[in-house]
Design a protein around this motif. Sequence first.
Motif, PDB file in Angstrom:
ATOM      1  N   LEU A 116     100.632  27.379   9.711  1.00 32.43           N
ATOM      2  CA  LEU A 116     102.091  27.350  10.015  1.00 32.43           C
ATOM      3  C   LEU A 116     102.936  28.297   9.128  1.00 32.43           C
ATOM      4  O   LEU A 116     104.108  28.371   8.951  1.00 32.43           O
ATOM      5  N   HIS A 117     102.122  28.845   8.083  1.00 36.10           N
ATOM      6  CA  HIS A 117     102.601  29.574   7.077  1.00 36.10           C
ATOM      7  C   HIS A 117     103.735  28.649   6.206  1.00 36.10           C
ATOM      8  O   HIS A 117     104.599  29.281   5.754  1.00 36.10           O
ATOM      9  N   SER A 118     103.298  27.547   6.103  1.00 34.89           N
ATOM     10  CA  SER A 118     104.202  26.613   5.172  1.00 34.89           C
ATOM     11  C   SER A 118     103.473  25.510   4.672  1.00 34.89           C
ATOM     12  O   SER A 118     102.729  24.863   5.233  1.00 34.89           O
ATOM     13  N   SER A 119     104.141  24.791   3.810  1.00 35.77           N
ATOM     14  CA  SER A 119     103.279  23.602   3.132  1.00 35.77           C
ATOM     15  C   SER A 119     103.615  22.258   3.952  1.00 35.77           C
ATOM     16  O   SER A 119     104.725  22.243   4.694  1.00 35.77           O
ATOM     17  N   ILE A 120     102.757  21.441   4.233  1.00 29.00           N
ATOM     18  CA  ILE A 120     102.965  20.495   5.049  1.00 29.00           C
ATOM     19  C   ILE A 120     102.646  19.009   4.364  1.00 29.00           C
ATOM     20  O   ILE A 120     102.909  17.891   4.889  1.00 29.00           O
ATOM     21  N   ASP A 121     102.885  19.264   3.061  1.00 29.79           N
ATOM     22  CA  ASP A 121     102.640  18.009   2.320  1.00 29.79           C
ATOM     23  C   ASP A 121     103.782  16.827   2.471  1.00 29.79           C
ATOM     24  O   ASP A 121     103.483  15.856   2.774  1.00 29.79           O
ATOM     25  N   THR A 122     105.080  17.298   2.625  1.00 24.47           N
ATOM     26  CA  THR A 122     106.209  16.516   2.841  1.00 24.47           C
ATOM     27  C   THR A 122     105.958  15.666   4.166  1.00 24.47           C
ATOM     28  O   THR A 122     106.225  14.543   4.349  1.00 24.47           O
ATOM     29  N   LEU A 123     105.584  16.794   5.129  1.00 21.40           N
ATOM     30  CA  LEU A 123     105.378  16.305   6.398  1.00 21.40           C
ATOM     31  C   LEU A 123     104.280  15.064   6.595  1.00 21.40           C
ATOM     32  O   LEU A 123     104.570  14.169   7.301  1.00 21.40           O
ATOM     33  N   LEU A 124     103.279  15.170   5.820  1.00 13.98           N
ATOM     34  CA  LEU A 124     102.159  14.391   5.905  1.00 13.98           C
ATOM     35  C   LEU A 124     102.725  12.728   5.333  1.00 13.98           C
ATOM     36  O   LEU A 124     102.486  12.053   5.989  1.00 13.98           O
ATOM     37  N   ASP A 155      93.251  15.388   7.037  1.00 16.77           N
ATOM     38  CA  ASP A 155      92.800  13.945   6.299  1.00 16.77           C
ATOM     39  C   ASP A 155      93.360  13.428   5.329  1.00 16.77           C
ATOM     40  O   ASP A 155      94.363  14.511   4.821  1.00 16.77           O
ATOM     41  N   PRO A 156      93.232  12.508   4.717  1.00 25.42           N
ATOM     42  CA  PRO A 156      93.976  11.996   3.620  1.00 25.42           C
ATOM     43  C   PRO A 156      94.036  12.870   2.366  1.00 25.42           C
ATOM     44  O   PRO A 156      94.953  12.769   1.652  1.00 25.42           O
ATOM     45  N   THR A 157      92.871  13.766   2.253  1.00 29.99           N
ATOM     46  CA  THR A 157      92.887  14.495   0.892  1.00 29.99           C
ATOM     47  C   THR A 157      93.902  15.966   1.273  1.00 29.99           C
ATOM     48  O   THR A 157      93.963  16.739   0.422  1.00 29.99           O
ATOM     49  N   GLY A 158      94.289  15.868   2.538  1.00 32.31           N
ATOM     50  CA  GLY A 158      95.102  17.289   2.833  1.00 32.31           C
ATOM     51  C   GLY A 158      94.368  18.392   3.409  1.00 32.31           C
ATOM     52  O   GLY A 158      94.954  19.377   3.554  1.00 32.31           O
TER      53      GLY A 158
END
Length: 854
Positions: free
Chosen positions: A146-154, A123-126
């Motif tokens: 995924l064992h990784s950050s997805i912020d950039t992906l979002l 969701d938009p809050t991550g």
Amino acid sequence: METLSPGPKPLAQVSASSLAAARAALLAWSALLLAMFLLVGVLLISIAHHLNVDAGKHARLDIDNALMSDEKAAASAVKDYAFWGDAYQHLHQTIDVEWAFVRQNIGSTLFTDLGYQGVFVVDPTGRTAYAVIDGQLQSVAAQDWLHSSIDTLLVQARKAAADGKSLSRLVNVDGVPAVLAAAALTPGTDPNVKAASGPASVLIFVSKLEPARLEALGRDFGVEGLRVVPAGVRPTTVPTMELRDNAGLVQWTSDDPGQQLLVLVVPLVAVAGLLFGLMTWVIQRRTLAAARLMDSHYTSLQASRAALAISEARFRDVAEAASDWIWEVDAELRFTYLSERFEAITGLARAQCLGCTVDEVLTSEQGPLSIWFKEHAHRTHATVQCNYLAGDGQARICRLSVREIPGQGYRGTASDITEEVESRRRIEYLSQHDALTGLANRTRMQEFLEGKLKASPTLERPLVMLSVDLDRFKPVNDLLGHAAGDQVLNEVSRRLQGCLRGDDLVARIGGDEFVLVVANMSSPSEVETLCRRLIDCIELPFSIAEHEVFISASIGIAMAPADAILAEELLRYADIALYDAKDGGRNTWRFYAGDMNARIIERRQLESDLRHAIKNEELRLDFQPRYRIEGTRLAGAEALVRWEHPQRGLLGPEVFIPIAEETGLILPLSHWVLHTACNAATHWPEDMMISVNLSPTEFQRGHLVARVKSVLADTGLNPARLELELTESVMLNDEKVALGIMQNLKELGVRLLMDDFGTGYSSLSYLRSFPFDGLKIDRSFVDGLTASGGDHSIIQAIVGLGRALSLTVTAEGVETDDQLNALKDVQCDEAQGFYLSQPIDAQAISELIGSLPK
Ligand code: C2E
Ligand code: CA
Ligand code: CA
């Protein structure tokens, strides 16, 4: 030599060794081949490498493409679901699990049908608002799974959605590469749903590239065996590829086109190489063989050139240095060439001889050389012995070897063989002559005799053969030395020759034995006259180094054809006659008598008679007195055996002792003599000696020492009164054995005398090395003694010797007052002989003893 060609070129200029050349060429060729094959090999490997590298590049591209196509599919799938009004309503505006999962709008079918292991709505809050893992609804945050950050992906997904796009990338989930696709939820083209302001939720699909899927994906793009490399493993031989976005390391099975190329081409190249190698080898062999052949031709060429050079050099050497000289004559046999050596060897001037004919310079026993050349020179190895007068006037001999030069003359060599011929003559002479006296030797005599016998002598004109032996020669040698003996022999030779005519022959065939071959004797009395003359000649005194020496001779005579016509037989018969003459008292001659057969029969009869003689008491002992010369006192007596033969009358020992020795009867006979003599002596005065003769055969068998011992014991005779007389033949057989026996006899206490001293060969040396107490000079020496002096020297020498060795010296055969006085003069110890007393019987000697003043 003007005719000689200049020396041959060095062979190196003519030809190098073809063998070496061929070897070098072949080596170069082999090296070239090898280099070529190496180049091909390097090229092949490099091509293979490039092929492999290319294939790797292609495979990587293919893998990229495969993954990209997978990503594209995922991106397109996620876009389909995200740009959908219902999804926007049910998963962004609200989270309607009922709509999404239970009614399977975005639920487990995404896993079962499309293979997405992970489906998330963030969701938009991550916050992850909705998650379906492996087809199961779960509450797990996407970044945790995924064992990784997805912020950039979002952020990127929302940005892309504004352009109506989704995005995709590769990720790694739990060590497995995975394809991730994301898209922001939008109402899409649904007119009923209004997009709200503010960031949208993001739908994420993740599909793991599980092994089967990865392999199938690769295969679709022509890459076989695509797989993930397990963590920690770093294969080196297998191609690998790092996936984008650090999604993982993959590898695949390369078909290695380079390898295939190598596998295909290398055997071909190898076969080709082998073939080339084989061909090279064959060629090499042939070439080398050919080269060898050529070389051998070269070698033989070289050899023949060298041989030519050597033979020319040799010719020069021979011509200039050898002892031979070289000559050439023209058709008229005039010298046209003479080598330098000619002058050095012959001492003749070349200039003077050139132009002369052969016959003017050389002569031959074969006749004129000019004729000889024409008749013989065409033969191979024609040689002829020639004589010439050397420059110094000496006659010399040379051997010409002659070669014909057809139509032009002759040439050849000449060797000086003067010394050779002379030494050959000398050898011939020596082989035919006695070195000491220069008389003919046995060989020459036999040749001569055979020659004379071939001339067929007749009874009227017989061929006479005289065998001459010197009497009393041996002591000259022994006592005056060999030089004196040689002088005597030389003088004897001269005297014998002096008695003969020129065409008769005198030969020396042994120490003091001579043979005379005499022709043209008309009667036996003429032969006897000759013998008398010969003996007279020899009996003349010899003056040898201040001494007067007297010897004599005995002669045996055999005649051809009366006695024999063969040389051998004639010699033998003359010898038999000689023994007869010696037996007859020496100084005399005997004709051979053909009564040998009769003698043999007579001897057989005597043999059988002798067997009974002892038993029948037919033997008798005589005693011959022996006197001290000083004062003529009786010193002893010698026992001498006789045989009173019932038919033949009284026989002397010289008749039957040899028979007794031959038949072995000597042992009983000797025993009888010893016993009888010792027994007789026991009746004589204590200071009188008894001498007994021993036969040499008694030494070899018959336990002599034991017998003597038992006789002494039996008779009771004082051993010191017994004298045993031995001749030197006792010692001849086995000196050691004889010495042993003599020492044993001496131990018994008896005395030993050497009998017949001077008639044997080694009397002197035996006297020194055997334990004698006295010696008896043979009567032949006493014969020569006369009042006027006569044969003094020898007797004097013997007496001196006896004194030196402390021996009693007795002279035998004293027949005259003169002789006795002569013996007195030389101070001989004792004497025995007819002049003093004949041998007498036992009775008579007892009477003699009795008559002597006590
Ligand atoms: P022999 O030992 O030299 O003996 C001396 C010989 O010379 C004797 O001859 C003797 O009669 C002889 N004789 C002595 N004085 C004179 C002389 O003044 N003038 C000449 N012309 N002759 C003289 P016989 O007795 O005939 O003996 C000949 C040989 O027989 C002996 O030589 C001896 O060797 C051998 N003999 C004699 N008796 C025996 C014997 O009992 N046993 C052996 N084994 N041999 C014997
Ligand atoms: Ca004797
Ligand atoms: Ca004697």
